[in-house]
Design an enzyme around this catalytic site. Structure first.
Site, PDB file in Angstrom:
ATOM      1  N   GLY A  17     -16.956  65.247 -14.782  1.00  0.00           N
ATOM      2  CA  GLY A  17     -18.024  64.745 -15.641  1.00  0.00           C
ATOM      3  C   GLY A  17     -18.816  63.572 -15.087  1.00  0.00           C
ATOM      4  N   ASN A  19     -21.690  63.796 -13.532  1.00  0.00           N
ATOM      5  CA  ASN A  19     -23.094  64.030 -13.915  1.00  0.00           C
ATOM      6  C   ASN A  19     -23.315  63.640 -15.380  1.00  0.00           C
ATOM      7  OD1 ASN A  19     -25.036  65.415 -11.871  1.00  0.00           O
ATOM      8  ND2 ASN A  19     -23.036  66.327 -11.465  1.00  0.00           N
ATOM      9  N   MET A  95     -17.480  75.447 -15.852  1.00  0.00           N
ATOM     10  CA  MET A  95     -17.058  76.468 -14.891  1.00  0.00           C
ATOM     11  C   MET A  95     -16.902  77.852 -15.523  1.00  0.00           C
ATOM     12  SD  MET A  95     -17.102  74.567 -12.310  1.00  0.00           S
ATOM     13  CE  MET A  95     -16.238  75.241 -10.902  1.00  0.00           C
ATOM     14  N   ARG A  96     -17.698  78.114 -16.547  1.00  0.00           N
ATOM     15  CA  ARG A  96     -17.559  79.379 -17.265  1.00  0.00           C
ATOM     16  C   ARG A  96     -18.948  79.986 -17.422  1.00  0.00           C
ATOM     17  NH1 ARG A  96     -13.428  81.018 -20.691  1.00  0.00           N
ATOM     18  NH2 ARG A  96     -12.286  79.191 -20.040  1.00  0.00           N
ATOM     19  N   LEU A  97     -19.021  81.308 -17.289  1.00  0.00           N
ATOM     20  CA  LEU A  97     -20.313  81.981 -17.509  1.00  0.00           C
ATOM     21  C   LEU A  97     -20.616  82.009 -18.995  1.00  0.00           C
ATOM     22  CD1 LEU A  97     -20.618  85.303 -15.466  1.00  0.00           C
ATOM     23  CD2 LEU A  97     -22.193  83.359 -15.484  1.00  0.00           C
ATOM     24  N   HIS A 114     -26.586  73.161  -9.694  1.00  0.00           N
ATOM     25  CA  HIS A 114     -25.758  73.888  -8.733  1.00  0.00           C
ATOM     26  C   HIS A 114     -25.790  73.157  -7.385  1.00  0.00           C
ATOM     27  CE1 HIS A 114     -23.623  77.260  -7.062  1.00  0.00           C
ATOM     28  NE2 HIS A 114     -24.451  77.210  -6.025  1.00  0.00           N
TER      29      HIS A 114
HETATM   30  C1  GRF Z   1     -21.504  69.341  -9.544  1.00  0.00           C
HETATM   31  O1  GRF Z   1     -21.507  69.267  -8.144  1.00  0.00           O
HETATM   32  C2  GRF Z   1     -22.397  70.446 -10.031  1.00  0.00           C
HETATM   33  O2  GRF Z   1     -23.398  70.776  -9.129  1.00  0.00           O
HETATM   34  C3  GRF Z   1     -21.458  71.615 -10.168  1.00  0.00           C
HETATM   35  O3  GRF Z   1     -20.243  71.057 -10.580  1.00  0.00           O
HETATM   36  C4  GRF Z   1     -20.144  69.718 -10.115  1.00  0.00           C
HETATM   37  C5  GRF Z   1     -19.779  68.885 -11.304  1.00  0.00           C
HETATM   38  O4  GRF Z   1     -19.449  67.585 -10.937  1.00  0.00           O
HETATM   39  N1  GRF Z   1     -22.002  72.574 -11.104  1.00  0.00           N
HETATM   40  P1  GRF Z   1     -19.147  66.500 -12.038  1.00  0.00           P
HETATM   41  O5  GRF Z   1     -18.089  67.066 -12.985  1.00  0.00           O
HETATM   42  O6  GRF Z   1     -20.423  66.219 -12.760  1.00  0.00           O
HETATM   43  O7  GRF Z   1     -18.628  65.315 -11.285  1.00  0.00           O
END
Ligand code: GRF
Length: 206
Positions: A17, A19, A95-97, A114
């Site tokens: 988390g 981001n 991590m899920r569609l 991504h």
């Molecule tokens: C990021 O690199 C994003 O591009 C990918 O999953 C990662 C998540 O990182 N989808 P975080 O959980 O935000 O540290």
């Protein structure tokens, strides 16, 4: 047209988390005109839930195992997000569609980030796949989510060079730095009503 403020975000996570934390910090600083209405994780121990609660955010774990199938799990997420009057769903390491019902409920209102330059290296190991392929340049893509795996219309992209001696960790670290700039920028465009989707193309107005 810009949404009536504040633009309400629902953030979906499965892991660390960072981001999410970066977006929450930008909002707190006042550089992103939005608010996080709810954070949902499909993983009970996801550290992102801890980060969210540190910011005083409502952070929920919804257990996919307690639903008979993906569609009913997705329906529960839709219900929570709609209850929180979410304008934009932000996938941040989720991590899920998401299924067709979810996409239809939030058409062009779900974003994903991504860690590669799509359409190269889709899926859950974009950083390792780029590294193992031997590309000299990879990057970051922010896109709207459609029914496919990382196939939706692209909003923003930025290149990140692969340096000699990079391993997955060092490369992902530099990719993260770009993500922390690009994701808030894309969310801000959305909240300001500046994104227009025309087929596969996303126009940024103004
Ligand atoms: C990021 O690199 C994003 O591009 C990918 O999953 C990662 C998540 O990182 N989808 P975080 O959980 O935000 O540290």
């Amino acid at each position: 047209m810009a949404l009536p403020e504040p633009c309400r975000l629902g953030v979906l996570i499965s892991g660390s988390g960072t981001n999410l934390e970066n977006i929450a910090r930008r909002i707190e600083e006042g550089s992103l005109p939005a608010r996080i209405a709810v954070v949902i994780s499909d993983v009970e121990g996801a550290y992102g839930l801890v980060r969210a609660r540190r910011f005083g955010l409502e952070a929920l774990f919804v257990d996919p195992g307690s639903f008979p199938d993906r569609a009913s799990f997705d329906r529960e997420l839709i219900r929570i997000l709609e209850d929180h009057r979410v304008d934009l769903v932000v996938l941040a390491g989720y991590m899920r569609l998401v299924g067709p019902e979810f996409v239809a409920a939030f058409r062009n209102r779900v974003m994903n980030i991504h860690p590669a330059l799509l359409p190269s290296f889709p899926g859950t190991s974009g950083v390792a796949d780029a590294l193992n392929y031997g590309v000299k340049v990879t990057g970051v893509t922010v896109h709207f989510v459609d029914e496919g795996l990382d196939t939706g219309p692209i909003i923003l992209q930025e290149a990140v060079p692969v340096l000699p001696g990079d391993d997955e960790e060092t490369l992902h670290q530099r990719i993260h730095e770009v993500e922390y700039r690009l994701y808030p920028e894309a969310i801000r465009y959305f909240c300001e009503g500046k994104l227009r989707v025309d087929g596969r193309r996303v126009e940024i107005l103004g």
